[in-house]
Design a protein around this motif. Structure first.
Motif, PDB file in Angstrom:
ATOM      1  N   UNK A  26       0.829  -1.203   0.000  1.00  0.00           N
ATOM      2  CA  UNK A  26       0.000   0.000   0.000  1.00  0.00           C
ATOM      3  C   UNK A  26       0.867   1.258   0.000  1.00  0.00           C
ATOM      4  N   UNK A  27       1.963   1.226   0.758  1.00  0.00           N
ATOM      5  CA  UNK A  27       2.884   2.366   0.761  1.00  0.00           C
ATOM      6  C   UNK A  27       3.477   2.580  -0.631  1.00  0.00           C
ATOM      7  N   UNK A  28       3.900   1.498  -1.262  1.00  0.00           N
ATOM      8  CA  UNK A  28       4.450   1.596  -2.615  1.00  0.00           C
ATOM      9  C   UNK A  28       3.454   2.189  -3.591  1.00  0.00           C
ATOM     10  N   UNK A  29       2.198   1.758  -3.504  1.00  0.00           N
ATOM     11  CA  UNK A  29       1.142   2.277  -4.377  1.00  0.00           C
ATOM     12  C   UNK A  29       0.928   3.765  -4.113  1.00  0.00           C
ATOM     13  N   UNK A  32       3.751   5.762  -5.594  1.00  0.00           N
ATOM     14  CA  UNK A  32       3.659   5.812  -7.056  1.00  0.00           C
ATOM     15  C   UNK A  32       2.611   6.811  -7.521  1.00  0.00           C
ATOM     16  N   UNK A  33       1.540   6.932  -6.759  1.00  0.00           N
ATOM     17  CA  UNK A  33       0.434   7.810  -7.152  1.00  0.00           C
ATOM     18  C   UNK A  33       0.579   9.230  -6.624  1.00  0.00           C
ATOM     19  N   UNK A  34       1.676   9.526  -5.938  1.00  0.00           N
ATOM     20  CA  UNK A  34       1.847  10.829  -5.294  1.00  0.00           C
ATOM     21  C   UNK A  34       2.308  11.937  -6.234  1.00  0.00           C
ATOM     22  N   UNK A  35       2.594  11.605  -7.472  1.00  0.00           N
ATOM     23  CA  UNK A  35       3.093  12.633  -8.368  1.00  0.00           C
ATOM     24  C   UNK A  35       2.765  12.344  -9.815  1.00  0.00           C
TER      25      UNK A  35
END
Length: 106
Positions: A26-29, A32-35
């Motif tokens: 979940x952290x990786x996802x 990835x979606x933060x920018x």
């Protein structure tokens, strides 16, 4: 990434501690979606970070995934060559051999 696609050590941790794996995934996802970077850019950056961290398992994993996503072997090898001035010749050559472990086996 599914647990069965993980390198053996990470797969073992995911099997033994599924709640930790789920939180990590979940952290990786979320990262990835933060920018605004597209998936290809993120994959190449993640490979570069794995090279800089000198993580053979992570390099193998990102190379496999990049090839599945259509990145060419030559593009992946250039990333190792680009690492020479930053990580040093021996570290970059090691990374190149890790990349070739995967690209040359396909």
């Amino acid at each position: 990434m599914k647990k069965h696609d993980l390198p053996s050590g990470a797969g073992d941790v995911a099997d033994q501690y599924p709640e930790i794996w789920e939180a990590y995934a979940a952290l990786g996802k979320a990262c990835a979606e933060a920018g605004p970077l597209d998936e290809r850019s993120r994959r190449l950056i993640k490979l570069s970070l794995a090279i800089g961290a000198r993580s053979e398992g992570a390099v193998h994993s990102h190379v496999r995934r990049a090839l599945e996503e259509g990145v060419s072997a030559e593009e992946l090898k250039q990333i190792a060559i680009l690492a020479i001035p930053t990580t040093g010749f021996p570290a970059a050559v090691a990374a190149l051999t890790w990349i070739e472990d995967i690209t040359d086996s396909r």
